[in-house]
Design a protein around this motif. Structure first.
Motif, PDB file in Angstrom:
ATOM      1  N   SER A   2       0.833  -1.198   0.000  1.00 23.33           N
ATOM      2  CA  SER A   2       0.000   0.000   0.000  1.00 23.33           C
ATOM      3  C   SER A   2       0.875   1.258   0.000  1.00 23.33           C
ATOM      4  N   CYS A   3       0.272   2.335  -0.466  1.00 26.94           N
ATOM      5  CA  CYS A   3       0.962   3.618  -0.544  1.00 26.94           C
ATOM      6  C   CYS A   3       1.160   4.153   0.874  1.00 26.94           C
ATOM      7  N   PRO A   4       2.379   4.556   1.229  1.00 23.41           N
ATOM      8  CA  PRO A   4       2.606   5.101   2.562  1.00 23.41           C
ATOM      9  C   PRO A   4       1.937   6.457   2.798  1.00 23.41           C
ATOM     10  N   ALA A   5       1.538   7.143   1.726  1.00 24.16           N
ATOM     11  CA  ALA A   5       0.926   8.466   1.870  1.00 24.16           C
ATOM     12  C   ALA A   5      -0.598   8.405   1.938  1.00 24.16           C
ATOM     13  N   CYS A   6      -1.223   7.693   0.997  1.00 23.25           N
ATOM     14  CA  CYS A   6      -2.684   7.700   0.933  1.00 23.25           C
ATOM     15  C   CYS A   6      -3.320   6.378   1.340  1.00 23.25           C
ATOM     16  N   GLY A   7      -2.498   5.344   1.470  1.00 20.81           N
ATOM     17  CA  GLY A   7      -3.021   4.032   1.838  1.00 20.81           C
ATOM     18  C   GLY A   7      -3.614   3.265   0.681  1.00 20.81           C
ATOM     19  N   GLY A   8      -3.498   3.789  -0.529  1.00 18.49           N
ATOM     20  CA  GLY A   8      -4.013   3.096  -1.712  1.00 18.49           C
ATOM     21  C   GLY A   8      -3.400   1.713  -1.847  1.00 18.49           C
ATOM     22  N   ASP A   9      -4.187   0.779  -2.369  1.00 20.02           N
ATOM     23  CA  ASP A   9      -3.745  -0.613  -2.438  1.00 20.02           C
ATOM     24  C   ASP A   9      -2.883  -0.942  -3.651  1.00 20.02           C
ATOM     25  N   ALA A  10      -3.024  -0.206  -4.715  1.00 18.73           N
ATOM     26  CA  ALA A  10      -2.330  -0.574  -5.947  1.00 18.73           C
ATOM     27  C   ALA A  10      -1.174   0.372  -6.236  1.00 18.73           C
ATOM     28  N   ASP A  11      -0.040  -0.215  -6.502  1.00 19.20           N
ATOM     29  CA  ASP A  11       1.083   0.588  -6.964  1.00 19.20           C
ATOM     30  C   ASP A  11       1.823  -0.185  -8.038  1.00 19.20           C
ATOM     31  N   VAL A  12       2.647   0.525  -8.764  1.00 21.71           N
ATOM     32  CA  VAL A  12       3.426  -0.066  -9.839  1.00 21.71           C
ATOM     33  C   VAL A  12       4.894   0.117  -9.478  1.00 21.71           C
ATOM     34  N   VAL A  13       5.610  -0.989  -9.371  1.00 21.48           N
ATOM     35  CA  VAL A  13       7.042  -0.951  -9.088  1.00 21.48           C
ATOM     36  C   VAL A  13       7.773  -0.991 -10.422  1.00 21.48           C
ATOM     37  N   PHE A  14       8.767  -0.131 -10.564  1.00 20.68           N
ATOM     38  CA  PHE A  14       9.478  -0.030 -11.836  1.00 20.68           C
ATOM     39  C   PHE A  14      10.969   0.194 -11.608  1.00 20.68           C
ATOM     40  N   THR A  15      11.743  -0.118 -12.636  1.00 15.03           N
ATOM     41  CA  THR A  15      13.178   0.134 -12.617  1.00 15.03           C
ATOM     42  C   THR A  15      13.414   1.585 -13.015  1.00 15.03           C
ATOM     43  N   VAL A  16      14.227   2.266 -12.244  1.00 24.22           N
ATOM     44  CA  VAL A  16      14.542   3.670 -12.510  1.00 24.22           C
ATOM     45  C   VAL A  16      15.688   3.732 -13.522  1.00 24.22           C
ATOM     46  N   PRO A  17      15.519   4.476 -14.622  1.00 21.35           N
ATOM     47  CA  PRO A  17      16.617   4.625 -15.576  1.00 21.35           C
ATOM     48  C   PRO A  17      17.867   5.166 -14.857  1.00 21.35           C
ATOM     49  N   SER A  18      19.017   4.654 -15.193  1.00 23.24           N
ATOM     50  CA  SER A  18      20.246   5.024 -14.483  1.00 23.24           C
ATOM     51  C   SER A  18      20.497   6.530 -14.501  1.00 23.24           C
ATOM     52  N   ALA A  19      20.127   7.202 -15.572  1.00 19.48           N
ATOM     53  CA  ALA A  19      20.347   8.651 -15.655  1.00 19.48           C
ATOM     54  C   ALA A  19      19.450   9.438 -14.700  1.00 19.48           C
ATOM     55  N   LEU A  20      18.405   8.797 -14.169  1.00 27.29           N
ATOM     56  CA  LEU A  20      17.446   9.501 -13.318  1.00 27.29           C
ATOM     57  C   LEU A  20      17.468   9.022 -11.869  1.00 27.29           C
ATOM     58  N   ARG A  21      18.410   8.195 -11.504  1.00 24.85           N
ATOM     59  CA  ARG A  21      18.416   7.626 -10.150  1.00 24.85           C
ATOM     60  C   ARG A  21      18.509   8.684  -9.061  1.00 24.85           C
ATOM     61  N   SER A  22      19.166   9.794  -9.343  1.00 22.31           N
ATOM     62  CA  SER A  22      19.268  10.842  -8.320  1.00 22.31           C
ATOM     63  C   SER A  22      17.913  11.495  -8.047  1.00 22.31           C
ATOM     64  N   HIS A  23      16.941  11.294  -8.942  1.00 18.46           N
ATOM     65  CA  HIS A  23      15.610  11.859  -8.777  1.00 18.46           C
ATOM     66  C   HIS A  23      14.629  10.870  -8.141  1.00 18.46           C
ATOM     67  N   ALA A  24      15.060   9.651  -7.956  1.00 15.32           N
ATOM     68  CA  ALA A  24      14.184   8.607  -7.408  1.00 15.32           C
ATOM     69  C   ALA A  24      14.140   8.680  -5.888  1.00 15.32           C
ATOM     70  N   PRO A  25      13.033   8.265  -5.297  1.00 14.33           N
ATOM     71  CA  PRO A  25      12.969   8.217  -3.833  1.00 14.33           C
ATOM     72  C   PRO A  25      14.071   7.313  -3.294  1.00 14.33           C
ATOM     73  N   GLY A  26      14.904   7.852  -2.445  1.00 13.63           N
ATOM     74  CA  GLY A  26      16.019   7.081  -1.907  1.00 13.63           C
ATOM     75  C   GLY A  26      17.149   6.854  -2.892  1.00 13.63           C
ATOM     76  N   SER A  27      17.090   7.500  -4.044  1.00 23.31           N
ATOM     77  CA  SER A  27      18.099   7.350  -5.106  1.00 23.31           C
ATOM     78  C   SER A  27      18.342   5.900  -5.473  1.00 23.31           C
ATOM     79  N   GLY A  28      17.301   5.089  -5.400  1.00 24.32           N
ATOM     80  CA  GLY A  28      17.429   3.659  -5.646  1.00 24.32           C
ATOM     81  C   GLY A  28      17.271   3.255  -7.095  1.00 24.32           C
ATOM     82  N   GLU A  29      17.497   1.963  -7.321  1.00 24.68           N
ATOM     83  CA  GLU A  29      17.362   1.386  -8.655  1.00 24.68           C
ATOM     84  C   GLU A  29      15.911   1.096  -9.002  1.00 24.68           C
TER      85      GLU A  29
END
Length: 133
Positions: A2-29
């Motif tokens: 679930s979403c930590p902000a709104c509690g929504g049940d559905a989310d989409v997990v995706f791979t962050v393009p390497s050029a944009l990792r600094s913009h990702a939450p936690g700078s993760g992959e």
């Protein structure tokens, strides 16, 4: 998961393009976008990421692949345009280079049933249009 902000049940997990990792939450992959509020967050559990994340579960017009990942990151940043302008510009420009129509997608998300963005979609669309011009 679930979403930590709104509690929504559905989310989409995706791979962050390497050029944009600094913009990702936690700078993760990997990152996740809530299909309800459109916030991005770091996945809280280890989940496998499909080669083609189901961005269409958010809206059929949502771009796929790297364009979808870049747009998802941009959407997660839109609540603080003044502070994250350069990050949003990087993500939107990357999405456009990968084939997404960022403004059209924002238009469709603004009126999509079941989507309640954490930002004012109509106002942000105008501001993003000015930024990308």
């Amino acid at each position: 998961m679930s979403c930590p902000a709104c509690g929504g049940d559905a989310d989409v997990v995706f791979t962050v393009p390497s050029a944009l990792r600094s913009h990702a939450p936690g700078s993760g992959e990997t990152a996740a976008i809530c299909s309800s509020c459109l916030r991005t967050h770091a996945p809280t559990t280890e989940r496998s990421v499909s080669a083609e994340p189901p961005f269409a579960s958010i809206h059929p017009a949502f771009p796929t692949g790297e364009a979808g990942a870049a747009l998802a990151l941009a959407l997660g940043l839109l609540d603080s345009l003044a502070l994250r302008r350069a990050d949003i510009d990087d993500c939107c420009s990357h999405a456009e280079r990968a084939g997404a129509d960022v403004l059209l997608t924002l238009d469709r998300l603004a009126t999509a049933e079941g989507v309640d963005p954490h930002f004012d979609a109509d106002r942000r669309r105008v501001q993003v249009a000015e930024m990308l011009a």
